[in-house]
Design a protein around this motif. Structure first.
Motif, PDB file in Angstrom:
ATOM      1  N   ILE A 196      -0.400 -25.008  40.951  1.00  0.00           N
ATOM      2  CA  ILE A 196      -0.338 -23.554  41.081  1.00  0.00           C
ATOM      3  C   ILE A 196       0.778 -22.975  40.217  1.00  0.00           C
ATOM      4  O   ILE A 196       0.636 -21.883  39.657  1.00  0.00           O
ATOM      5  CB  ILE A 196      -0.189 -23.160  42.567  1.00  0.00           C
ATOM      6  N   ALA A 197       1.885 -23.700  40.059  1.00  0.00           N
ATOM      7  CA  ALA A 197       2.944 -23.243  39.152  1.00  0.00           C
ATOM      8  C   ALA A 197       2.428 -23.176  37.718  1.00  0.00           C
ATOM      9  O   ALA A 197       2.713 -22.217  36.985  1.00  0.00           O
ATOM     10  CB  ALA A 197       4.152 -24.170  39.247  1.00  0.00           C
TER      11      ALA A 197
ATOM     12  N   TRP B 264      -0.727 -22.788  36.896  1.00  0.00           N
ATOM     13  CA  TRP B 264      -1.653 -21.643  36.902  1.00  0.00           C
ATOM     14  C   TRP B 264      -0.871 -20.337  36.760  1.00  0.00           C
ATOM     15  O   TRP B 264      -1.267 -19.447  35.996  1.00  0.00           O
ATOM     16  CB  TRP B 264      -2.450 -21.649  38.204  1.00  0.00           C
ATOM     17  N   GLY B 265       0.236 -20.212  37.486  1.00  0.00           N
ATOM     18  CA  GLY B 265       1.014 -18.986  37.459  1.00  0.00           C
ATOM     19  C   GLY B 265       1.617 -18.697  36.099  1.00  0.00           C
ATOM     20  O   GLY B 265       1.601 -17.547  35.630  1.00  0.00           O
TER      21      GLY B 265
ATOM     22  N   TYR C 244      -1.169 -17.590  33.856  1.00  0.00           N
ATOM     23  CA  TYR C 244      -1.590 -16.238  34.232  1.00  0.00           C
ATOM     24  C   TYR C 244      -0.689 -15.191  33.585  1.00  0.00           C
ATOM     25  O   TYR C 244      -1.167 -14.229  32.965  1.00  0.00           O
ATOM     26  CB  TYR C 244      -1.559 -16.110  35.752  1.00  0.00           C
ATOM     27  N   HIS C 245       0.598 -15.357  33.695  1.00  0.00           N
ATOM     28  CA  HIS C 245       1.522 -14.369  33.142  1.00  0.00           C
ATOM     29  C   HIS C 245       1.493 -14.359  31.611  1.00  0.00           C
ATOM     30  O   HIS C 245       1.646 -13.295  30.999  1.00  0.00           O
ATOM     31  CB  HIS C 245       2.939 -14.619  33.664  1.00  0.00           C
TER      32      HIS C 245
ATOM     33  N   ASP D  77     -10.236 -18.258  41.980  1.00  0.00           N
ATOM     34  CA  ASP D  77     -10.388 -17.843  40.581  1.00  0.00           C
ATOM     35  C   ASP D  77     -11.642 -16.995  40.367  1.00  0.00           C
ATOM     36  O   ASP D  77     -11.597 -15.996  39.639  1.00  0.00           O
ATOM     37  CB  ASP D  77     -10.442 -19.077  39.670  1.00  0.00           C
TER      38      ASP D  77
ATOM     39  N   HIS E  55      -3.581  -5.863  38.111  1.00  0.00           N
ATOM     40  CA  HIS E  55      -2.474  -6.707  37.648  1.00  0.00           C
ATOM     41  C   HIS E  55      -1.191  -5.891  37.511  1.00  0.00           C
ATOM     42  O   HIS E  55      -0.899  -5.310  36.459  1.00  0.00           O
ATOM     43  CB  HIS E  55      -2.868  -7.390  36.340  1.00  0.00           C
TER      44      HIS E  55
ATOM     45  N   GLN F  26       1.752  -6.857  37.297  1.00  0.00           N
ATOM     46  CA  GLN F  26       2.736  -7.420  36.353  1.00  0.00           C
ATOM     47  C   GLN F  26       2.280  -7.287  34.896  1.00  0.00           C
ATOM     48  O   GLN F  26       2.931  -7.798  33.992  1.00  0.00           O
ATOM     49  CB  GLN F  26       2.999  -8.887  36.682  1.00  0.00           C
TER      50      GLN F  26
ATOM     51  N   MET G 146      10.592 -14.876  41.717  1.00  0.00           N
ATOM     52  CA  MET G 146       9.441 -15.599  42.252  1.00  0.00           C
ATOM     53  C   MET G 146       9.834 -17.003  42.703  1.00  0.00           C
ATOM     54  O   MET G 146       9.353 -17.488  43.744  1.00  0.00           O
ATOM     55  CB  MET G 146       8.342 -15.668  41.186  1.00  0.00           C
TER      56      MET G 146
ATOM     57  N   GLN H  47       9.556 -18.744  46.436  1.00  0.00           N
ATOM     58  CA  GLN H  47       8.950 -20.037  46.746  1.00  0.00           C
ATOM     59  C   GLN H  47       9.845 -20.844  47.687  1.00  0.00           C
ATOM     60  O   GLN H  47       9.365 -21.493  48.630  1.00  0.00           O
ATOM     61  CB  GLN H  47       8.682 -20.814  45.464  1.00  0.00           C
TER      62      GLN H  47
ATOM     63  N   GLN I 170      11.016  -9.371  43.414  1.00  0.00           N
ATOM     64  CA  GLN I 170       9.636  -9.399  43.889  1.00  0.00           C
ATOM     65  C   GLN I 170       9.502  -8.617  45.189  1.00  0.00           C
ATOM     66  O   GLN I 170      10.374  -8.664  46.058  1.00  0.00           O
ATOM     67  CB  GLN I 170       9.180 -10.840  44.092  1.00  0.00           C
TER      68      GLN I 170
END
Length: 465
Positions: A13-14, A16-17, A20-21, A61, A70, A72, A89, A93, A301
């Protein structure tokens, strides 16, 4: 899921993150789905048997992400930002993993003590006087409600919580007509009522309330047998960035011995830049309560709202309730749950500690200064478009404009822009007319992103004509 699976999926997931950004500019800013489209893809009944995490993530997804706006995105110019910097972020976590409920000092001493120090770091950063303390709230709405409840209790001799408001007459709260709707809602929830929120017309280049009109309204209410309870001022109103003359408001408040609250939810972050204080912050040290949202322009955040208090005693007298099971024995300590409406509290201060240390005040100031400069540059570019009108000039990084035509045309243009997907703007209202609102404040936006607004507005307008 066992902890080995948790570790593996956390890493995935990290990754993926980060991806994503890095690819946000390739996505439309606002969700392009229609009402009900996401819900239609979700099963009507919950599963009886466990499902594999790979299937859950795949559905995330394909089902969830198409329906996300979005926030961000570097070309998010709607509302105000809800920024989420990488160090913030990461701190979240850690907070999620430790999963402490930080309602009392003894339930996590570090959370309380870091919070106290972060409040003071921010007090210094904003140029507030020594002596201010404060608390981290979830949102400015909660801070404002806390202040309004304090106004209510102070005006009723601290009998409202015990006896209710029946028979206590009309308590009155005063503000400008440019305040956020959370002010109205606070008056609803506090039992004061919408009709007892007295809104003073705004005027002048900063669209602030007229102090003479404020004073006259208070005097008229006293003559009518009503009970003035408090004044709420704004620095950076949501609609067009309206700012009250803080010193003039305070003079009226002192004349009538009224409790004061300042809503600086968005614009307060800009006060880390000393050059903005003379115009927008002069007199701030006289306010009893001040709120600003680091989760907006500063980069913490969501959620993270800081309420400063010149003297915490009135709010504690309003909100503190201490059954035996919540008492802390031994040395005197701060229990921040006594300063706020919720008992339960997250460790919100950790992301402020990570954020401020990672960028330093100089790094945060540089971003805010750029946003203000680029908003002014964009404003001039839109002003030059044939027939376009700047309705409200930039106040820090927010301004509004109109295209040629009536209010219907303004909405058509906004909708067409947002359907296009390259940028995201919102409509607003000012002076009885619909306007198109622009704010610059996304943490990673660039000058090129900001000037894309001019490109998109020009392009879409040519197509609509």
């Amino acid at each position: 899921m066992n902890w080995d699976d948790f570790e593996a999926w956390s890493k995935r997931i990290a990754t993926w993150g980060a991806r994503y950004h890095k690819t946000l500019r390739d996505r439309p800013v606002r969700a392009q789905t229609g009402p009900g489209q996401i819900a239609a893809q979700l099963p009507a009944q919950p599963p009886e048997a466990p499902e594999d995490m790979a299937a859950i993530m795949a559905d995330f997804d394909t089902i969830v992400m198409p329906g996300m706006t979005h926030w961000q995105h570097p070309r998010f110019f709607a509302y105000f930002p809800a920024n989420a910097t990488p160090p913030s972020m990461l701190a979240e976590q850690l907070v999620n993993t430790v999963a402490a409920q930080c309602m009392l000092w003894q339930t996590s001493p570090a959370a309380t003590e870091v919070e106290g120090r972060m409040i003071d770091w921010l007090r210094q950063a904003l140029g507030l006087a020594e002596g201010f303390t404060g608390v981290i709230q979830d949102s400015a709405s909660s801070a404002t409600l806390s202040a309004v409840l304090t106004m209510r209790e102070r005006a009723t001799g601290h009998t409202g919580n015990r006896e209710g408001l029946s028979g206590k007459g009309h308590l009155r709260i005063y503000c400008s007509d440019q305040v956020h709707s959370s002010i109205d809602r606070a008056c609803w929830v506090a039992g004061i009522g919408q009709d007892n929120l007295v809104k003073i017309a705004a005027s002048g280049p900063l669209h602030g309330m007229d102090a003479a009109a404020l004073d006259a309204a208070i005097r008229a209410d006293i003559a009518a047998g009503h009970t003035p309870a408090g004044i709420i001022a704004i620095t950076g109103g949501t609609g067009v960035g309206a700012c009250d003359d803080l010193e003039a408001v305070l003079q009226v408040a002192r004349r009538h011995d009224l409790y004061t609250h300042l809503d600086a939810a968005w614009a307060g972050s800009a006060m880390i830049c000393p050059e903005f204080r003379a115009r927008f912050w002069a007199g701030v040290d006289g306010f009893d309560s001040i709120v600003f949202n680091p989760h907006k322009w500063l980069g913490a955040q969501f959620d993270c709202s800081v309420q400063f208090l010149r003297d915490a005693t009135p709010q504690l007298n309003t909100l503190k309730i201490e059954p035996e099971y919540l008492r802390t024995s031994g040395a005197a300590v701060t229990n921040y749950s006594e300063w706020t409406i919720p008992l339960g509290r997250r460790f919100r201060a950790l992301k402020l500690w990570f954020l401020i240390r990672s960028y330093g005040l100089d790094g945060l100031r540089a971003r805010i200064r750029n946003h203000v400069l680029w908003a002014q540059e964009l404003c001039e570019a839109l002003r030059a478009l044939d027939g376009f009108e700047i309705v409200t000039e930039p106040i820090l990084s927010v301004f509004s404009f109109r295209c040629p035509g009536d209010d219907t045309m303004q909405q058509w243009l906004v909708d067409a822009i947002n359907d296009d997907g390259r940028i995201y703007l919102t409509q607003g209202a000012f002076g009885g007319r619909k306007v198109i609102r622009v704010q610059v404040g996304q943490f990673d936006t660039t000058r090129a992103d900001v000037m894309t607004v001019h490109e998109v507005v020009s392009d879409i307008w040519q197509r609509l004509r």
